[in-house]
Design a protein around this motif. Structure first.
Motif, PDB file in Angstrom:
ATOM      1  N   THR A 151      44.959  24.354  44.768  1.00 44.95           N
ATOM      2  CA  THR A 151      45.497  25.620  44.280  1.00 44.95           C
ATOM      3  C   THR A 151      44.628  26.785  44.740  1.00 44.95           C
ATOM      4  N   SER A 152      45.240  27.952  44.761  1.00 45.01           N
ATOM      5  CA  SER A 152      44.481  29.158  45.104  1.00 45.01           C
ATOM      6  C   SER A 152      43.361  29.391  44.096  1.00 45.01           C
ATOM      7  N   LYS A 153      43.600  28.993  42.847  1.00 43.36           N
ATOM      8  CA  LYS A 153      42.593  29.156  41.797  1.00 43.36           C
ATOM      9  C   LYS A 153      41.382  28.263  42.056  1.00 43.36           C
ATOM     10  N   ALA A 154      41.647  26.993  42.439  1.00 44.77           N
ATOM     11  CA  ALA A 154      40.557  26.059  42.732  1.00 44.77           C
ATOM     12  C   ALA A 154      39.753  26.543  43.932  1.00 44.77           C
ATOM     13  N   ILE A 155      40.454  27.017  44.951  1.00 46.65           N
ATOM     14  CA  ILE A 155      39.767  27.521  46.143  1.00 46.65           C
ATOM     15  C   ILE A 155      38.884  28.710  45.790  1.00 46.65           C
ATOM     16  N   ALA A 156      39.427  29.625  45.013  1.00 46.01           N
ATOM     17  CA  ALA A 156      38.659  30.802  44.631  1.00 46.01           C
ATOM     18  C   ALA A 156      37.426  30.432  43.818  1.00 46.01           C
ATOM     19  N   GLU A 157      37.621  29.533  42.866  1.00 42.43           N
ATOM     20  CA  GLU A 157      36.514  29.172  41.970  1.00 42.43           C
ATOM     21  C   GLU A 157      35.386  28.461  42.697  1.00 42.43           C
ATOM     22  N   PHE A 158      35.744  27.467  43.515  1.00 42.16           N
ATOM     23  CA  PHE A 158      34.707  26.614  44.086  1.00 42.16           C
ATOM     24  C   PHE A 158      34.183  27.106  45.436  1.00 42.16           C
ATOM     25  N   ALA A 159      34.925  28.020  46.089  1.00 42.75           N
ATOM     26  CA  ALA A 159      34.394  28.653  47.298  1.00 42.75           C
ATOM     27  C   ALA A 159      33.716  29.971  46.953  1.00 42.75           C
ATOM     28  N   GLU A 160      33.775  30.316  45.639  1.00 46.93           N
ATOM     29  CA  GLU A 160      33.171  31.551  45.126  1.00 46.93           C
ATOM     30  C   GLU A 160      33.720  32.782  45.849  1.00 46.93           C
ATOM     31  N   VAL A 161      35.053  32.842  45.872  1.00 47.13           N
ATOM     32  CA  VAL A 161      35.782  33.989  46.411  1.00 47.13           C
ATOM     33  C   VAL A 161      36.694  34.479  45.292  1.00 47.13           C
ATOM     34  N   ARG A 162      36.860  35.794  45.153  1.00 48.52           N
ATOM     35  CA  ARG A 162      37.723  36.306  44.094  1.00 48.52           C
ATOM     36  C   ARG A 162      39.154  35.794  44.260  1.00 48.52           C
ATOM     37  N   HIS A 163      39.757  35.373  43.148  1.00 45.24           N
ATOM     38  CA  HIS A 163      41.112  34.846  43.224  1.00 45.24           C
ATOM     39  C   HIS A 163      42.080  35.901  43.751  1.00 45.24           C
ATOM     40  N   HIS A 164      41.870  37.128  43.359  1.00 41.84           N
ATOM     41  CA  HIS A 164      42.752  38.199  43.837  1.00 41.84           C
ATOM     42  C   HIS A 164      42.697  38.307  45.358  1.00 41.84           C
ATOM     43  N   ALA A 165      41.522  38.100  45.931  1.00 39.92           N
ATOM     44  CA  ALA A 165      41.378  38.161  47.390  1.00 39.92           C
ATOM     45  C   ALA A 165      42.147  37.016  48.055  1.00 39.92           C
ATOM     46  N   ILE A 166      42.090  35.832  47.439  1.00 42.62           N
ATOM     47  CA  ILE A 166      42.832  34.685  47.960  1.00 42.62           C
ATOM     48  C   ILE A 166      44.334  34.953  47.874  1.00 42.62           C
ATOM     49  N   GLN A 167      44.782  35.481  46.739  1.00 42.95           N
ATOM     50  CA  GLN A 167      46.199  35.801  46.568  1.00 42.95           C
ATOM     51  C   GLN A 167      46.675  36.784  47.635  1.00 42.95           C
ATOM     52  N   GLN A 168      45.889  37.814  47.876  1.00 41.80           N
ATOM     53  CA  GLN A 168      46.250  38.824  48.875  1.00 41.80           C
ATOM     54  C   GLN A 168      46.317  38.224  50.276  1.00 41.80           C
ATOM     55  N   LEU A 169      45.382  37.341  50.569  1.00 41.79           N
ATOM     56  CA  LEU A 169      45.338  36.700  51.885  1.00 41.79           C
ATOM     57  C   LEU A 169      46.585  35.846  52.116  1.00 41.79           C
ATOM     58  N   ILE A 170      46.962  35.099  51.092  1.00 42.52           N
ATOM     59  CA  ILE A 170      48.160  34.260  51.203  1.00 42.52           C
ATOM     60  C   ILE A 170      49.416  35.117  51.344  1.00 42.52           C
ATOM     61  N   ALA A 171      49.513  36.160  50.534  1.00 40.88           N
ATOM     62  CA  ALA A 171      50.686  37.045  50.595  1.00 40.88           C
ATOM     63  C   ALA A 171      50.780  37.733  51.956  1.00 40.88           C
ATOM     64  N   LYS A 172      49.652  38.141  52.508  1.00 38.26           N
ATOM     65  CA  LYS A 172      49.633  38.826  53.800  1.00 38.26           C
ATOM     66  C   LYS A 172      50.140  37.932  54.922  1.00 38.26           C
ATOM     67  N   HIS A 173      49.792  36.643  54.843  1.00 38.67           N
ATOM     68  CA  HIS A 173      50.163  35.701  55.907  1.00 38.67           C
ATOM     69  C   HIS A 173      51.202  34.691  55.422  1.00 38.67           C
ATOM     70  N   GLU A 174      52.052  35.132  54.513  1.00 33.57           N
ATOM     71  CA  GLU A 174      53.022  34.205  53.892  1.00 33.57           C
ATOM     72  C   GLU A 174      53.867  33.462  54.927  1.00 33.57           C
ATOM     73  N   SER A 175      54.315  34.153  55.962  1.00 31.08           N
ATOM     74  CA  SER A 175      55.158  33.497  56.970  1.00 31.08           C
ATOM     75  C   SER A 175      54.411  32.377  57.689  1.00 31.08           C
ATOM     76  N   ASP A 176      53.091  32.534  57.845  1.00 31.98           N
ATOM     77  CA  ASP A 176      52.289  31.470  58.461  1.00 31.98           C
ATOM     78  C   ASP A 176      52.271  30.232  57.570  1.00 31.98           C
ATOM     79  N   PHE A 177      52.086  30.439  56.284  1.00 31.87           N
ATOM     80  CA  PHE A 177      51.988  29.316  55.353  1.00 31.87           C
ATOM     81  C   PHE A 177      53.326  28.578  55.209  1.00 31.87           C
ATOM     82  N   THR A 178      54.421  29.321  55.249  1.00 35.20           N
ATOM     83  CA  THR A 178      55.723  28.669  55.081  1.00 35.20           C
ATOM     84  C   THR A 178      56.110  27.826  56.294  1.00 35.20           C
TER      85      THR A 178
END
Length: 214
Positions: free
Chosen positions: A19-46
């Motif tokens: 999950t984005s939450k697990a990645i944020a917590e254990f990579a010590e990156v803000r969850h909001h930053a992870i969310q923004q990154l995924i939203a920005k590149h959504e077409s890549d992820f899909t």
């Protein structure tokens, strides 16, 4: 090891995810930053599957947060977008190990399920030859489950979040499936020796299935 790769439900045909939450917590990156990154590149992820998410309540806040569920390919792609800090590199290695371990576990489950089928058929034949009633197969199946896991099929389904009509063995580990198969082999031998269900039950509930030899 902290769990960062999950199965929900924890069944044979489930797809491992993080999950984005697990990645944020254990990579010590803000969850909001992870969310923004995924939203920005959504077409890549899909390109690598449906970009699933769930809305989770946050204590003390009225607004729930979006938590993405990423399959292995999506998680790997996200890793390429993160800066290679020491914490992120350590997390990447842990993520790779856990996805690999989960794939191997699911592969082992599939193998053990295949190996168990002829054993179950032999047990069914032995039940029929012994004159067991229409509930005999259920009784022997529950006995095998209980002797290995401590719970019958209904108890296992409840404990592991399975539907009431689900096949309980689909929610077992490879090790549990293997031990149950060995138990069913034992039932067949004991029935062929002429023992009835109550006699077999008395024997097996006193025994433990030994660990698999490596």
């Amino acid at each position: 090891m902290i769990e960062i790769v999950f199965l929900e439900p924890n069944r044979l045909d489930a797809v491992p995810f993080t999950t984005s939450k697990a990645i944020a917590e254990f990579a010590e990156v803000r969850h909001h930053a992870i969310q923004q990154l995924i939203a920005k590149h959504e077409s890549d992820f899909t390109e690598f599957g449906i970009l699933a998410f769930e809305m989770r309540e946050i204590k003390g806040r009225g607004q729930p947060e979006k938590v993405y569920r990423l399959n292995e390919e999506q998680a790997t792609l996200l890793m390429t977008y993160l800066k290679n800090t020491a914490k992120v590199r350590a997390f990447k290695k842990n993520l790779v190990r856990q996805f690999y371990a989960m794939r191997e576990e699911l592969k082992s489950r599939a193998i053990e399920r295949a190996l168990s089928k002829p054993v179950r058929r032999s047990m069914t034949d032995a039940i029929q030859k012994s004159g067991g009633d229409k509930w005999a197969y259920k009784h022997y199946t529950d006995l095998a489950y209980k002797s290995v896991t401590g719970k019958n099929a209904a108890g296992l389904r409840k404990e592991r979040g399975a539907d009431k009509k689900a096949v309980a063995v689909d929610y077992m580990t490879a090790d549990e499936i293997q031990k149950i198969t060995r138990r069913q082999e034992q039932f067949t031998v004991l029935m062929e020796m002429g023992l009835d269900y109550q006699q077999i039950k008395a024997i097996v509930l006193k025994q433990a299935i030994p660990a698999t030899a490596q």
